[in-house]
Scaffold this motif. Structure first.
Motif, PDB file in Angstrom:
ATOM      1  N   ARG A  41       1.365  -3.528  -6.374  1.00 33.13           N
ATOM      2  CA  ARG A  41       1.344  -2.104  -5.364  1.00 33.13           C
ATOM      3  C   ARG A  41      -0.063  -1.860  -4.785  1.00 33.13           C
ATOM      4  NH1 ARG A  41       5.859   0.473  -5.467  1.00 33.13           N
ATOM      5  NH2 ARG A  41       5.136   2.487  -4.865  1.00 33.13           N
ATOM      6  N   GLY A  42      -1.088  -2.544  -5.210  1.00 33.27           N
ATOM      7  CA  GLY A  42      -2.386  -2.534  -4.434  1.00 33.27           C
ATOM      8  C   GLY A  42      -3.405  -1.668  -5.201  1.00 33.27           C
ATOM      9  N   LYS A 326       3.064   2.396   1.780  1.00 31.41           N
ATOM     10  CA  LYS A 326       2.042   1.617   1.975  1.00 31.41           C
ATOM     11  C   LYS A 326       1.960   0.397   0.664  1.00 31.41           C
ATOM     12  CE  LYS A 326      -1.182   4.097   4.320  1.00 31.41           C
ATOM     13  NZ  LYS A 326      -2.682   4.681   4.382  1.00 31.41           N
ATOM     14  N   GLU A 327       2.257   1.112  -0.371  1.00 27.76           N
ATOM     15  CA  GLU A 327       2.286   0.389  -1.555  1.00 27.76           C
ATOM     16  C   GLU A 327       3.760  -0.609  -1.841  1.00 27.76           C
ATOM     17  OE1 GLU A 327       1.735   3.577  -1.485  1.00 27.76           O
ATOM     18  OE2 GLU A 327      -0.295   3.857  -2.175  1.00 27.76           O
ATOM     19  N   GLU A 329       4.925  -2.119   0.683  1.00 24.59           N
ATOM     20  CA  GLU A 329       4.490  -3.136   1.661  1.00 24.59           C
ATOM     21  C   GLU A 329       3.658  -4.091   1.022  1.00 24.59           C
ATOM     22  OE1 GLU A 329       3.513  -1.147   5.301  1.00 24.59           O
ATOM     23  OE2 GLU A 329       5.498  -0.438   5.734  1.00 24.59           O
ATOM     24  N   THR A 330       2.566  -3.634   0.478  1.00 23.71           N
ATOM     25  CA  THR A 330       1.683  -4.199  -0.360  1.00 23.71           C
ATOM     26  C   THR A 330       2.365  -5.285  -1.486  1.00 23.71           C
ATOM     27  OG1 THR A 330       0.050  -2.835  -0.087  1.00 23.71           O
ATOM     28  CG2 THR A 330      -0.207  -4.581  -1.685  1.00 23.71           C
ATOM     29  N   GLU A 331       3.248  -4.425  -2.230  1.00 25.23           N
ATOM     30  CA  GLU A 331       4.080  -5.257  -3.012  1.00 25.23           C
ATOM     31  C   GLU A 331       4.991  -6.358  -2.579  1.00 25.23           C
ATOM     32  OE1 GLU A 331       6.194  -2.803  -5.977  1.00 25.23           O
ATOM     33  OE2 GLU A 331       7.303  -4.422  -6.806  1.00 25.23           O
ATOM     34  N   ARG A 334       2.603  -9.223  -1.924  1.00 22.62           N
ATOM     35  CA  ARG A 334       1.852  -9.887  -3.063  1.00 22.62           C
ATOM     36  C   ARG A 334       3.004 -10.492  -3.727  1.00 22.62           C
ATOM     37  NH1 ARG A 334      -3.201  -6.054  -4.876  1.00 22.62           N
ATOM     38  NH2 ARG A 334      -4.365  -6.178  -3.032  1.00 22.62           N
TER      39      ARG A 334
END
Lengths: 362, 362
Positions: A41-42, A326-327, A329-331, A334
């Motif tokens: 999740r960044g 945002k998290e 999208e990061t997930e 990644r």
């Protein structure tokens, strides 16, 4: 400089480390999964970057690898849980699962945990509630590095709060925030970028604003005074007393109500050496159907979040975010491309693997 | 200019007004008691100053004076309550009493309320829990006057949160805070002092900082864009997204979970005229004994709050406050010396008394 590692590889490595240190396989898996959830999740400061420190605590006898998890008091909607000074992740996942069970039977479930340790990201536990059509609540006290309003010495943790709620079409709402103005991990981010931090994030032991993120980190670890400011900043003009109040709420529910350590007494030092943390957590689940039909709730959530996203933007901004977006999208990125690990983190993990004799394959 | 009025006289006057407007005696008493509780604690914006507006809503048929309070769904630890578009105070006091009852039986009690109106100070309800050796939680959504992070139009309320917890020797802990950077009532305070407000509290419809408190108030009422900033201020640098997130949490629990209006739809306007508010509230009680022996909890609270009060002070400050402390001191003074009422407030109340034909004795 960094490399990208598939999250599965990283998770297997973390589990291997914990097992090697005497943590039973199921707890090792849970702790590994929650560490990697942070990296996915960044929230890099709460992921594998913390592993060497946690391993060190186990090796020094400050965390009990073979902790038993015990319910000490119980009512239909609440429980008190003893973490037996184990890793924070397994007891927290278990406590949240019990909250969900209680909420299914009684509408709501709330559990306080004492004698625990750092539990990773607060949002992992609240997201567990989503799969059960519930609202999740999670909070924890932490090492005291936050200064109260009108003070100049850290007395409270960065005490995060997470609340998650399901939606219909959009990403779930997942707030996960330190109640300090920034989390301590933000210092490392700025240090790595070679940047100063803005005046208003941290003060020294004489209450002067600090700019050097490295100096701030050093000060926080030394516990010699000064610290991060609460959400709302210094004084009362911009609501610093509110952030300070929220930090206290988290400590009252996590620390005082559970019988854990609280305020300046979390992660105490004895004769200048670290002692067991006696961290406290607080978890809750609310069954949506106890209040409202689930479909109606989901539709209202979409209407509310949709209205926010469609609202007029401030100049220079093209998007209004919902918490967690945002998290997520990061997930997604990644999971596809792997988790970027800074060279320093890789070096630290490699050293740890060598020290304890587990295979290093990152 | 102001005069001082004994709180009993003020409370009797408020009750008389409500009864004259058709509110049954017990609800009128409750609404009066909660209005005067705000004045006693120094939260003047939420006390009798609001009475003319509330009376106006009743007279225009926008608030139902004879509202019935109904439980619509119920589990051992939760309930959903319909406020029948009545005054916010009676349904809220009843809902909190039910939370306490549920917490006594099940350890925790949580109740969401829909079809309600402005409920006065959030802290009144949390303090009800203290007498029962419980932790109280209270929140409500409100008229949308707060701007989301990266937005320039008010979409959310000032959505206050209150949490109260008992102590031993010291005043109870009572946090009662708007999740906006300041409550809207702060504008009137600055206007009365002839002072500008600091840049960073409010922005106009083009996202420019505003300084004139009168202009801000006008803008908030007109609902033409712009608004107050969330706790943490503009953008993300000082955590504005956290304040925005907390505001959303309050709206999700108070508005969405209850089936009330939420976000920009609270206190809607139909054809440029106000329509019923459909405000939502959320209340909770946690029985301390369900977690920990009460005496131990009280002692830990005193230790935590004592450590904070004894911590080193920032230069220029002699005192670190605990939340609620200032209000308890104000209350003690005002119980003795009476409640100071601004001339404008007196004039408004006198006008109201004349309009509806009740005795004016303030």
């Amino acid at each position: 400089m960094s490399r990208s590692v598939p999250y599965q590889t990283l998770q297997a490595f973390v589990a291997r480390v914990y097992e090697r240190l005497g943590v039973p396989a199921d707890h090792a898996q849970t702790a590994a999964e929650i560490a990697v959830a942070a990296d996915l999740r960044g929230v890099d400061s709460h992921g594998v970057e913390m592993l060497p420190r946690k391993a060190d605590y186990i090796r020094k006898g400050l965390i009990n690898p073979k902790a038993g998890i015990k319910i000490e008091r119980e009512t239909p909607a609440t429980a008190l849980v003893n973490g037996d000074n184990g890793l924070g992740e397994p007891v927290s996942k278990q406590a949240m699962a019990w909250c969900i069970e209680k909420a299914r039977a009684a509408g709501a479930g709330f559990i306080a945990v004492h004698d625990s340790n750092h539990y990773g990201i607060a949002g992992y536990y609240t997201m567990m509630a989503l799969e059960h059509d519930m609202i999740g609540i999670s909070m924890t006290n932490t090492t005291p590095i936050t200064v109260p309003t009108f003070g100049r010495k850290a007395m409270l943790g960065t005490n995060p709060i997470s609340v998650a709620a399901p939606t219909g079409a959009s990403h779930p709402f997942v707030l996960d925030m330190a109640t300090s103005i920034v989390p301590s991990g933000r210092m490392a981010v700025f240090r790595n970028l070679g940047k100063s931090i803005p005046a208003g994030w941290a003060i020294d032991s004489e209450a002067h604003a600090m700019n050097d993120p490295g100096e701030v980190t050093k000060m926080l670890y030394s516990r010699t005074g000064g610290g991060l400011l609460p959400l709302g900043g210094e004084g009362e003009e911009f609501g610093g007393h509110k952030g300070y109040g929220l930090t206290l709420v988290v400590d009252i529910l996590s620390g005082v109500l559970s019988g854990a350590a609280f305020g300046p007494f979390v992660y105490p030092q004895k004769d200048g050496r670290p002692a067991p943390g006696n961290v406290g957590h607080f978890f809750g689940a609310l069954a949506i159907e106890a209040f409202r039909p689930l479909a109606a709730f989901r539709q209202s959530m979409d209407e509310l979040l949709g209205a926010l996203k469609d609202a007029p933007k401030a100049p220079g901004h093209e998007r209004i975010y919902i918490h967690g977006e945002k998290e997520f999208e990061t997930e997604a990125a990644r999971r596809r491309a792997g988790i970027p690990l800074h060279d320093q983190v890789v070096t630290n993990l490699m050293g740890l693997a060598r020290d304890i004799g587990v295979e290093f394959d990152l």
